[in-house]
Design a protein around this motif. Structure first.
Motif, PDB file in Angstrom:
ATOM      1  N   MET A 162       0.877  -1.389  -0.227  1.00 53.33           N
ATOM      2  CA  MET A 162      -0.309  -0.115   0.131  1.00 53.33           C
ATOM      3  C   MET A 162       0.538   0.965  -0.257  1.00 53.33           C
ATOM      4  O   MET A 162       2.167   1.367   0.593  1.00 53.33           O
ATOM      5  CB  MET A 162      -0.714  -0.331   1.465  1.00 53.33           C
ATOM      6  CG  MET A 162      -1.993  -0.766   1.333  1.00 53.33           C
ATOM      7  SD  MET A 162      -2.698  -0.955   2.723  1.00 53.33           S
ATOM      8  CE  MET A 162      -3.939   0.943   2.170  1.00 53.33           C
ATOM      9  N   VAL A 163       0.440   2.025  -0.950  1.00 50.40           N
ATOM     10  CA  VAL A 163       1.077   3.696  -0.918  1.00 50.40           C
ATOM     11  C   VAL A 163       0.104   4.790  -0.012  1.00 50.40           C
ATOM     12  O   VAL A 163      -0.932   4.561  -1.045  1.00 50.40           O
ATOM     13  CB  VAL A 163       1.236   4.246  -1.657  1.00 50.40           C
ATOM     14  CG1 VAL A 163       2.453   5.109  -1.719  1.00 50.40           C
ATOM     15  CG2 VAL A 163       2.130   2.955  -2.553  1.00 50.40           C
ATOM     16  N   ASP A 164       0.212   5.514   0.557  1.00 51.00           N
ATOM     17  CA  ASP A 164      -0.332   6.766   1.308  1.00 51.00           C
ATOM     18  C   ASP A 164       0.795   7.714   0.861  1.00 51.00           C
ATOM     19  O   ASP A 164       1.544   7.961   2.029  1.00 51.00           O
ATOM     20  CB  ASP A 164      -0.989   6.489   2.114  1.00 51.00           C
ATOM     21  CG  ASP A 164      -2.112   7.433   2.777  1.00 51.00           C
ATOM     22  OD1 ASP A 164      -1.739   8.659   2.255  1.00 51.00           O
ATOM     23  OD2 ASP A 164      -2.740   7.598   3.477  1.00 51.00           O
ATOM     24  N   GLY A 165       0.530   8.806   0.120  1.00 52.43           N
ATOM     25  CA  GLY A 165       1.691   9.919   0.236  1.00 52.43           C
ATOM     26  C   GLY A 165       3.036   8.953   0.356  1.00 52.43           C
ATOM     27  O   GLY A 165       3.482   8.451  -0.366  1.00 52.43           O
ATOM     28  N   ASN A 166       3.371   9.621   0.803  1.00 52.08           N
ATOM     29  CA  ASN A 166       5.464   9.076   1.449  1.00 52.08           C
ATOM     30  C   ASN A 166       5.717   8.181   2.131  1.00 52.08           C
ATOM     31  O   ASN A 166       6.552   7.765   2.662  1.00 52.08           O
ATOM     32  CB  ASN A 166       5.768  10.098   2.287  1.00 52.08           C
ATOM     33  CG  ASN A 166       5.595  10.012   3.847  1.00 52.08           C
ATOM     34  OD1 ASN A 166       4.454  10.337   3.970  1.00 52.08           O
ATOM     35  ND2 ASN A 166       6.428  10.474   4.823  1.00 52.08           N
ATOM     36  N   LEU A 167       4.257   6.936   2.669  1.00 51.12           N
ATOM     37  CA  LEU A 167       4.772   6.360   3.442  1.00 51.12           C
ATOM     38  C   LEU A 167       4.507   4.567   2.716  1.00 51.12           C
ATOM     39  O   LEU A 167       3.036   4.689   1.964  1.00 51.12           O
ATOM     40  CB  LEU A 167       3.074   6.023   4.673  1.00 51.12           C
ATOM     41  CG  LEU A 167       3.507   4.947   5.543  1.00 51.12           C
ATOM     42  CD1 LEU A 167       4.448   4.746   5.875  1.00 51.12           C
ATOM     43  CD2 LEU A 167       2.198   5.268   6.661  1.00 51.12           C
ATOM     44  N   VAL A 168       4.777   3.572   1.969  1.00 44.68           N
ATOM     45  CA  VAL A 168       4.854   2.701   1.729  1.00 44.68           C
ATOM     46  C   VAL A 168       4.781   1.636   2.676  1.00 44.68           C
ATOM     47  O   VAL A 168       5.786   1.427   3.152  1.00 44.68           O
ATOM     48  CB  VAL A 168       6.039   2.578   0.490  1.00 44.68           C
ATOM     49  CG1 VAL A 168       5.412   1.397   0.027  1.00 44.68           C
ATOM     50  CG2 VAL A 168       6.197   3.826  -0.879  1.00 44.68           C
ATOM     51  N   THR A 169       3.599   0.747   2.950  1.00 45.77           N
ATOM     52  CA  THR A 169       3.895  -0.474   3.888  1.00 45.77           C
ATOM     53  C   THR A 169       3.435  -1.849   2.978  1.00 45.77           C
ATOM     54  O   THR A 169       2.110  -2.104   2.179  1.00 45.77           O
ATOM     55  CB  THR A 169       2.787   0.150   4.771  1.00 45.77           C
ATOM     56  OG1 THR A 169       1.459   0.024   3.989  1.00 45.77           O
ATOM     57  CG2 THR A 169       3.208   0.845   5.602  1.00 45.77           C
ATOM     58  N   ALA A 170       3.383  -2.738   3.953  1.00 47.77           N
ATOM     59  CA  ALA A 170       3.204  -3.867   3.328  1.00 47.77           C
ATOM     60  C   ALA A 170       3.088  -5.063   4.759  1.00 47.77           C
ATOM     61  O   ALA A 170       3.315  -5.240   5.443  1.00 47.77           O
ATOM     62  CB  ALA A 170       4.178  -4.366   2.557  1.00 47.77           C
ATOM     63  N   PRO A 171       2.476  -6.006   4.352  1.00 45.02           N
ATOM     64  CA  PRO A 171       1.862  -7.192   5.437  1.00 45.02           C
ATOM     65  C   PRO A 171       2.940  -7.779   5.758  1.00 45.02           C
ATOM     66  O   PRO A 171       2.917  -8.311   7.620  1.00 45.02           O
ATOM     67  CB  PRO A 171       1.034  -7.843   4.801  1.00 45.02           C
ATOM     68  CG  PRO A 171       0.079  -7.714   3.317  1.00 45.02           C
ATOM     69  CD  PRO A 171       1.239  -6.237   3.255  1.00 45.02           C
ATOM     70  N   ALA A 172       4.160  -8.298   4.727  1.00 52.78           N
ATOM     71  CA  ALA A 172       5.178  -9.860   5.081  1.00 52.78           C
ATOM     72  C   ALA A 172       5.968  -9.718   3.936  1.00 52.78           C
ATOM     73  O   ALA A 172       5.492  -9.594   2.662  1.00 52.78           O
ATOM     74  CB  ALA A 172       3.972 -11.038   6.065  1.00 52.78           C
ATOM     75  N   TRP A 173       7.148 -10.384   4.076  1.00 52.56           N
ATOM     76  CA  TRP A 173       7.406 -10.794   3.048  1.00 52.56           C
ATOM     77  C   TRP A 173       7.672 -10.931   1.869  1.00 52.56           C
ATOM     78  O   TRP A 173       8.082 -10.969   0.397  1.00 52.56           O
ATOM     79  CB  TRP A 173       9.388 -11.237   3.721  1.00 52.56           C
ATOM     80  CG  TRP A 173       9.485 -12.229   3.703  1.00 52.56           C
ATOM     81  CD1 TRP A 173       8.885 -13.093   5.595  1.00 52.56           C
ATOM     82  CD2 TRP A 173       9.278 -14.098   3.407  1.00 52.56           C
ATOM     83  NE1 TRP A 173       8.719 -14.726   5.695  1.00 52.56           N
ATOM     84  CE2 TRP A 173       9.060 -14.883   4.342  1.00 52.56           C
ATOM     85  CE3 TRP A 173       8.815 -14.166   2.020  1.00 52.56           C
ATOM     86  CZ2 TRP A 173       8.875 -16.176   3.986  1.00 52.56           C
ATOM     87  CZ3 TRP A 173       8.517 -14.977   1.796  1.00 52.56           C
ATOM     88  CH2 TRP A 173       8.310 -16.432   2.582  1.00 52.56           C
ATOM     89  N   PRO A 174       6.468 -11.289   1.944  1.00 52.18           N
ATOM     90  CA  PRO A 174       5.942 -11.784   0.268  1.00 52.18           C
ATOM     91  C   PRO A 174       5.370 -10.635  -0.351  1.00 52.18           C
ATOM     92  O   PRO A 174       5.214 -11.098  -2.113  1.00 52.18           O
ATOM     93  CB  PRO A 174       4.891 -13.210   0.225  1.00 52.18           C
ATOM     94  CG  PRO A 174       4.906 -13.891   2.295  1.00 52.18           C
ATOM     95  CD  PRO A 174       5.742 -12.374   2.724  1.00 52.18           C
ATOM     96  N   ALA A 175       5.376  -9.322   0.377  1.00 51.61           N
ATOM     97  CA  ALA A 175       5.294  -8.703  -0.626  1.00 51.61           C
ATOM     98  C   ALA A 175       6.116  -8.023  -0.995  1.00 51.61           C
ATOM     99  O   ALA A 175       6.282  -6.168  -1.843  1.00 51.61           O
ATOM    100  CB  ALA A 175       4.345  -7.911   0.160  1.00 51.61           C
TER     101      ALA A 175
END
Length: 199
Positions: A162-175
């Motif tokens: 997921m991306v929200d502006g400057n923030l990039v996140t993911a649930p776990a290493w498969p991502a």
């Protein structure tokens, strides 16, 4: 492309893939990555842990590698870096107790510099109070931390980001493929593919 200077904050029992893969991949495309750990210096190591999904109600954990730090935490000046990476594993639950870790995290958030965090790394962002109003994801067990910190937690498949502006996140290493691609996009990194000439 001019390479960026990226700070990666880790700790003992950081998830093995979540530190090794971005540390190497970001350097591969021309960025400088400084991996630091509170109370440790360049040349020292942190132990990593391998988190796997084997059909249990939560991940299993096994010993990983010894990961060598290449910068000293006490010498970090956040202004000198263009972006921040916080991997997951068990490290975030204790490095978030370090006030300088939280101050560094707040610097990147308040200056709108790119931040990439994965899995349990969101525990640091939640503790730093930088998730208010941000759409993000994390390892599902960290969802309540995100919500209590004012973040808009979204449950997505483990191989999505997921991306929200400057923030990039993911649930776990498969991502990793999508998480790193999204982070490179936020960083402004351009990768060109050229057709090979027929021999």
């Amino acid at each position: 492309m001019t390479g960026k200077k990226i700070l990666m904050i880790v700790g003992d029992f950081v998830e093995d893939y979540e530190v090794m893969v971005p540390f190497q991949a970001l350097q591969m495309v021309g960025h400088t990555v400084h991996a630091v750990c509170p109370e440790k210096k360049a040349g020292e190591t942190v132990k990593t842990a391998v988190h796997d999904f084997e059909g249990d109600q939560t991940y299993s954990e096994k010993p990983g590698h010894n990961f060598q730090l290449n910068a000293t935490f006490d010498e970090v000046v956040a202004d000198n870096y263009d972006a921040l990476v916080i991997p997951g594993g068990r490290a975030p639950e204790y490095i978030r107790l370090n006030e300088k870790v939280l101050e560094i995290t707040r610097h990147f958030a308040s200056t709108n510099k790119p931040i990439a965090s994965i899995c349990h790394g969101l525990q640091v962002l939640a503790a730093a109070g930088v998730l208010e109003g941000k759409s993000c994801t994390a390892y599902p067990a960290c969802g309540p931390d995100v919500t209590r910190a004012g973040g808009l937690y979204t449950h997505i498949p483990p191989d999505e980001a997921m991306v929200d502006g400057n923030l990039v996140t993911a649930p776990a290493w498969p991502a990793h493929p999508k998480w790193l691609a999204a982070f490179l996009n936020v960083l402004g990194t351009k990768i060109e593919h050229q057709e090979m000439a027929a021999v």
